[in-house]
Design a protein around this motif. Structure first.
Motif, PDB file in Angstrom:
ATOM      1  N   GLU A   1       0.695  -1.158   0.039  1.00  0.00           N
ATOM      2  CA  GLU A   1       0.029  -0.020   0.061  1.00  0.00           C
ATOM      3  C   GLU A   1       0.872   1.418   0.160  1.00  0.00           C
ATOM      4  OE1 GLU A   1      -3.996  -1.625   2.543  1.00  0.00           O
ATOM      5  OE2 GLU A   1      -2.403  -0.354   3.571  1.00  0.00           O
ATOM      6  N   SER A   2       1.935   1.285   0.997  1.00  0.00           N
ATOM      7  CA  SER A   2       2.637   2.522   0.846  1.00  0.00           C
ATOM      8  C   SER A   2       3.421   2.680  -0.715  1.00  0.00           C
ATOM      9  CB  SER A   2       3.703   2.323   1.953  1.00  0.00           C
ATOM     10  OG  SER A   2       4.938   1.180   1.628  1.00  0.00           O
ATOM     11  N   TRP A   3       3.951   1.304  -1.167  1.00  0.00           N
ATOM     12  CA  TRP A   3       4.565   1.723  -2.545  1.00  0.00           C
ATOM     13  C   TRP A   3       3.709   2.397  -3.359  1.00  0.00           C
ATOM     14  CZ3 TRP A   3       7.391  -3.757  -2.569  1.00  0.00           C
ATOM     15  CH2 TRP A   3       8.452  -3.630  -1.726  1.00  0.00           C
ATOM     16  N   THR A   4       2.431   1.845  -3.432  1.00  0.00           N
ATOM     17  CA  THR A   4       1.209   2.419  -4.368  1.00  0.00           C
ATOM     18  C   THR A   4       1.241   3.712  -3.971  1.00  0.00           C
ATOM     19  OG1 THR A   4       0.500   0.231  -4.475  1.00  0.00           O
ATOM     20  CG2 THR A   4      -0.957   2.153  -5.196  1.00  0.00           C
ATOM     21  N   ALA A   5       1.137   4.143  -2.752  1.00  0.00           N
ATOM     22  CA  ALA A   5       0.863   5.545  -2.374  1.00  0.00           C
ATOM     23  C   ALA A   5       2.056   6.486  -2.740  1.00  0.00           C
ATOM     24  CB  ALA A   5       0.325   5.666  -1.204  1.00  0.00           C
ATOM     25  N   GLY A   6       3.297   5.705  -3.315  1.00  0.00           N
ATOM     26  CA  GLY A   6       4.378   6.802  -3.211  1.00  0.00           C
ATOM     27  C   GLY A   6       5.022   7.007  -2.200  1.00  0.00           C
ATOM     28  N   GLU A   7       4.693   6.508  -1.053  1.00  0.00           N
ATOM     29  CA  GLU A   7       5.334   6.679   0.305  1.00  0.00           C
ATOM     30  C   GLU A   7       5.920   5.666   0.983  1.00  0.00           C
ATOM     31  OE1 GLU A   7       2.264   9.086   2.512  1.00  0.00           O
ATOM     32  OE2 GLU A   7       2.378  10.618   1.093  1.00  0.00           O
ATOM     33  N   PRO A   8       6.875   5.013   0.504  1.00  0.00           N
ATOM     34  CA  PRO A   8       7.366   3.771   1.167  1.00  0.00           C
ATOM     35  C   PRO A   8       7.494   3.817   2.701  1.00  0.00           C
ATOM     36  CG  PRO A   8       8.582   4.294  -0.719  1.00  0.00           C
ATOM     37  CD  PRO A   8       7.690   5.350  -0.152  1.00  0.00           C
ATOM     38  N   LEU A   9       6.830   2.669   3.293  1.00  0.00           N
ATOM     39  CA  LEU A   9       6.823   2.570   4.581  1.00  0.00           C
ATOM     40  C   LEU A   9       7.834   1.774   5.229  1.00  0.00           C
ATOM     41  CD1 LEU A   9       4.749   3.217   7.268  1.00  0.00           C
ATOM     42  CD2 LEU A   9       3.898   0.915   6.813  1.00  0.00           C
ATOM     43  N   ASP A  10       8.403   2.071   6.305  1.00  0.00           N
ATOM     44  CA  ASP A  10       9.562   1.132   7.011  1.00  0.00           C
ATOM     45  C   ASP A  10       8.870   0.573   8.108  1.00  0.00           C
ATOM     46  OD1 ASP A  10      11.872   0.525   7.797  1.00  0.00           O
ATOM     47  OD2 ASP A  10      12.145   2.050   9.350  1.00  0.00           O
ATOM     48  N   ILE A  11       8.893  -0.944   7.708  1.00  0.00           N
ATOM     49  CA  ILE A  11       8.312  -1.949   8.519  1.00  0.00           C
ATOM     50  C   ILE A  11       9.336  -2.184   9.803  1.00  0.00           C
ATOM     51  CG2 ILE A  11       7.365  -4.350   8.606  1.00  0.00           C
ATOM     52  CD1 ILE A  11       5.524  -2.479   7.250  1.00  0.00           C
ATOM     53  N   GLN A  12       8.761  -1.889  10.970  1.00  0.00           N
ATOM     54  CA  GLN A  12       9.669  -2.217  12.073  1.00  0.00           C
ATOM     55  C   GLN A  12       9.159  -3.435  12.790  1.00  0.00           C
ATOM     56  OE1 GLN A  12      10.621   1.547  14.417  1.00  0.00           O
ATOM     57  NE2 GLN A  12       9.334   2.467  12.847  1.00  0.00           N
ATOM     58  N   HIS A  13       9.988  -4.430  13.193  1.00  0.00           N
ATOM     59  CA  HIS A  13       9.488  -5.715  13.693  1.00  0.00           C
ATOM     60  C   HIS A  13      10.569  -6.552  14.209  1.00  0.00           C
ATOM     61  CE1 HIS A  13       8.184 -10.097  13.654  1.00  0.00           C
ATOM     62  NE2 HIS A  13       7.228  -9.359  14.395  1.00  0.00           N
ATOM     63  N   GLN A  14      10.289  -6.771  15.489  1.00  0.00           N
ATOM     64  CA  GLN A  14      11.287  -7.730  16.356  1.00  0.00           C
ATOM     65  C   GLN A  14      10.653  -9.017  16.965  1.00  0.00           C
ATOM     66  OE1 GLN A  14      14.631  -5.922  18.457  1.00  0.00           O
ATOM     67  NE2 GLN A  14      13.840  -3.933  17.814  1.00  0.00           N
ATOM     68  N   TRP A  15      10.821 -10.102  16.801  1.00  0.00           N
ATOM     69  CA  TRP A  15      10.447 -11.394  17.390  1.00  0.00           C
ATOM     70  C   TRP A  15      11.012 -11.288  18.680  1.00  0.00           C
ATOM     71  CZ3 TRP A  15       6.563 -14.703  16.723  1.00  0.00           C
ATOM     72  CH2 TRP A  15       6.531 -16.267  17.661  1.00  0.00           C
ATOM     73  N   ARG A  16      10.210 -11.843  19.666  1.00  0.00           N
ATOM     74  CA  ARG A  16      10.540 -12.115  21.192  1.00  0.00           C
ATOM     75  C   ARG A  16       9.693 -13.299  21.542  1.00  0.00           C
ATOM     76  NH1 ARG A  16      14.332  -9.492  19.793  1.00  0.00           N
ATOM     77  NH2 ARG A  16      15.289  -7.940  20.836  1.00  0.00           N
ATOM     78  N   PRO A  17      10.533 -14.434  21.937  1.00  0.00           N
ATOM     79  CA  PRO A  17       9.750 -15.492  22.310  1.00  0.00           C
ATOM     80  C   PRO A  17       8.968 -15.250  23.628  1.00  0.00           C
ATOM     81  CG  PRO A  17      11.998 -15.701  23.172  1.00  0.00           C
ATOM     82  CD  PRO A  17      11.792 -14.206  22.170  1.00  0.00           C
ATOM     83  N   TRP A  18       7.937 -16.196  23.940  1.00  0.00           N
ATOM     84  CA  TRP A  18       7.075 -15.972  25.058  1.00  0.00           C
ATOM     85  C   TRP A  18       7.711 -15.773  26.756  1.00  0.00           C
ATOM     86  CZ3 TRP A  18       1.996 -16.133  25.794  1.00  0.00           C
ATOM     87  CH2 TRP A  18       1.289 -16.328  27.280  1.00  0.00           C
ATOM     88  N   ALA A  19       8.867 -16.107  26.831  1.00  0.00           N
ATOM     89  CA  ALA A  19       9.528 -15.763  27.977  1.00  0.00           C
ATOM     90  C   ALA A  19       9.995 -14.352  27.961  1.00  0.00           C
ATOM     91  CB  ALA A  19      10.520 -16.717  28.320  1.00  0.00           C
ATOM     92  N   GLU A  20      10.276 -13.727  27.135  1.00  0.00           N
ATOM     93  CA  GLU A  20      10.672 -12.445  26.799  1.00  0.00           C
ATOM     94  C   GLU A  20       9.571 -11.171  26.549  1.00  0.00           C
ATOM     95  OE1 GLU A  20      14.018 -11.874  24.241  1.00  0.00           O
ATOM     96  OE2 GLU A  20      14.978 -13.924  25.001  1.00  0.00           O
ATOM     97  N   LEU A  21       8.474 -11.687  26.996  1.00  0.00           N
ATOM     98  CA  LEU A  21       7.347 -10.867  26.728  1.00  0.00           C
ATOM     99  C   LEU A  21       6.606 -10.504  28.121  1.00  0.00           C
ATOM    100  CD1 LEU A  21       5.469 -12.538  23.609  1.00  0.00           C
ATOM    101  CD2 LEU A  21       7.004 -10.245  23.550  1.00  0.00           C
ATOM    102  N   SER A  22       6.407  -9.282  28.383  1.00  0.00           N
ATOM    103  CA  SER A  22       5.808  -8.840  29.542  1.00  0.00           C
ATOM    104  C   SER A  22       4.774  -9.615  30.008  1.00  0.00           C
ATOM    105  CB  SER A  22       5.543  -7.459  29.562  1.00  0.00           C
ATOM    106  OG  SER A  22       4.671  -7.035  30.699  1.00  0.00           O
ATOM    107  N   GLY A  23       4.517 -10.148  31.260  1.00  0.00           N
ATOM    108  CA  GLY A  23       3.231 -11.010  31.669  1.00  0.00           C
ATOM    109  C   GLY A  23       2.168  -9.761  31.780  1.00  0.00           C
ATOM    110  N   HIS A  24       2.241  -8.532  32.065  1.00  0.00           N
ATOM    111  CA  HIS A  24       1.584  -7.209  32.080  1.00  0.00           C
ATOM    112  C   HIS A  24       0.931  -7.244  30.803  1.00  0.00           C
ATOM    113  CE1 HIS A  24       2.273  -6.248  36.199  1.00  0.00           C
ATOM    114  NE2 HIS A  24       3.583  -5.986  35.836  1.00  0.00           N
ATOM    115  N   ALA A  25       1.452  -7.369  29.809  1.00  0.00           N
ATOM    116  CA  ALA A  25       1.234  -7.130  28.533  1.00  0.00           C
ATOM    117  C   ALA A  25       0.404  -8.542  27.938  1.00  0.00           C
ATOM    118  CB  ALA A  25       2.456  -6.788  27.547  1.00  0.00           C
ATOM    119  N   LYS A  26       0.747  -9.478  28.348  1.00  0.00           N
ATOM    120  CA  LYS A  26      -0.143 -10.613  27.865  1.00  0.00           C
ATOM    121  C   LYS A  26      -1.550 -10.508  28.545  1.00  0.00           C
ATOM    122  CE  LYS A  26       3.881 -13.518  27.982  1.00  0.00           C
ATOM    123  NZ  LYS A  26       4.827 -14.589  29.014  1.00  0.00           N
ATOM    124  N   LEU A  27      -1.394 -10.355  29.679  1.00  0.00           N
ATOM    125  CA  LEU A  27      -2.911 -10.285  30.531  1.00  0.00           C
ATOM    126  C   LEU A  27      -3.559  -9.119  30.045  1.00  0.00           C
ATOM    127  CD1 LEU A  27      -4.763 -11.394  32.682  1.00  0.00           C
ATOM    128  CD2 LEU A  27      -3.479  -9.859  34.306  1.00  0.00           C
TER     129      LEU A  27
END
Length: 234
Positions: free
Chosen positions: A48-74
């Motif tokens: 979509e960003s390419w079509t609109a002529g405004e390339p979007l920078d996709i930011q993403h990092q994987w983290r396993p279950w043990a490294e995800l906040s319990g507060h966030a899960k809940l």
């Protein structure tokens, strides 16, 4: 000649269906154990960003279950799908309530579970066609059969979008609060969960009145669920 053509067409359709079923099952089995480093929503947003002529920078990092906040899960379960540990991919209670509300003239509200959202974010495109809804149901059933609940929530937290081009809890935590996904406090987690209905317009670090009110409600729901002990059901 006509009969031969029909048989060949039918054979082609059947082979295509068998191939799709085998491929989809294989992908779901693979992602049960392999970290997910992308999704169809990320691909769609990039296109979509390419079509609109405004390339979007996709930011993403994987983290396993043990490294995800319990507060966030809940917080995400409290905000999005409180019956997540007990249903089999589809919350019939919420679906009935949504139907009754729309039938009585109320605003049409969503009833998607975390399982459904994971399925459509990972495998499908945006839209409301019957084909897409059917594929969403198919992939939802597959991940419920093949993945444990913990894995479904782990993948969801790692691929959901929290701002324009900001995907996954680790990236969102750094983007909004300058911390890792495992360091999120209860308040920070509740604000992240609060913006999920509209992550490109609402901010977790600079919450408006609506976001702040929703985050307070989420924290109350977290306590009502019994705190992080609730996650032991997964």
């Amino acid at each position: 000649m006509t009969q031969d053509w029909k048989r060949k067409a039918l054979r082609g359709v059947l082979l295509g269906l068998v191939g799709f079923v085998a491929l989809s099952i294989g992908l779901v089995m693979l992602f049960r154990v392999v970290p997910v480093f992308g999704s169809m929503v990320m691909v769609e947003r990039k296109l979509e960003s390419w079509t609109a002529g405004e390339p979007l920078d996709i930011q993403h990092q994987w983290r396993p279950w043990a490294e995800l906040s319990g507060h966030a899960k809940l917080a995400v379960v409290a905000a999005e799908d409180q019956r997540f540990p007990r249903h089999f991919g589809f919350d019939l209670t919420e679906m009935r309530r949504a139907w009754e509300a729309s039938r009585d003239g109320g605003r049409l509200r969503g009833a998607s579970t975390i399982s459904q959202q994971t399925a459509k974010n990972l495998f499908l495109w945006s839209g409301r066609s019957w084909l897409r809804k059917g594929l969403e149901a198919w992939f939802t059933m597959l991940i419920e059969l093949i993945w444990p609940k913990q894995r479904i929530l782990e993948v969801y937290l790692n691929i959901v979008e929290w701002d324009s081009g900001v995907f996954g809890l680790e990236t969102a935590a750094q983007h909004y609060f300058g911390v890792g996904a495992h360091q999120l406090t209860e308040v920070q987690a509740s604000r992240l969960a609060a913006i999920l209905p509209n992550p490109r317009e609402w901010s977790a670090s600079r919450p408006g009145p609506r976001t702040e009110q929703r985050s307070v409600w989420i924290r109350q729901q977290m306590r009502n669920l019994g705190g992080q002990a609730y996650l032991e059901q997964l």
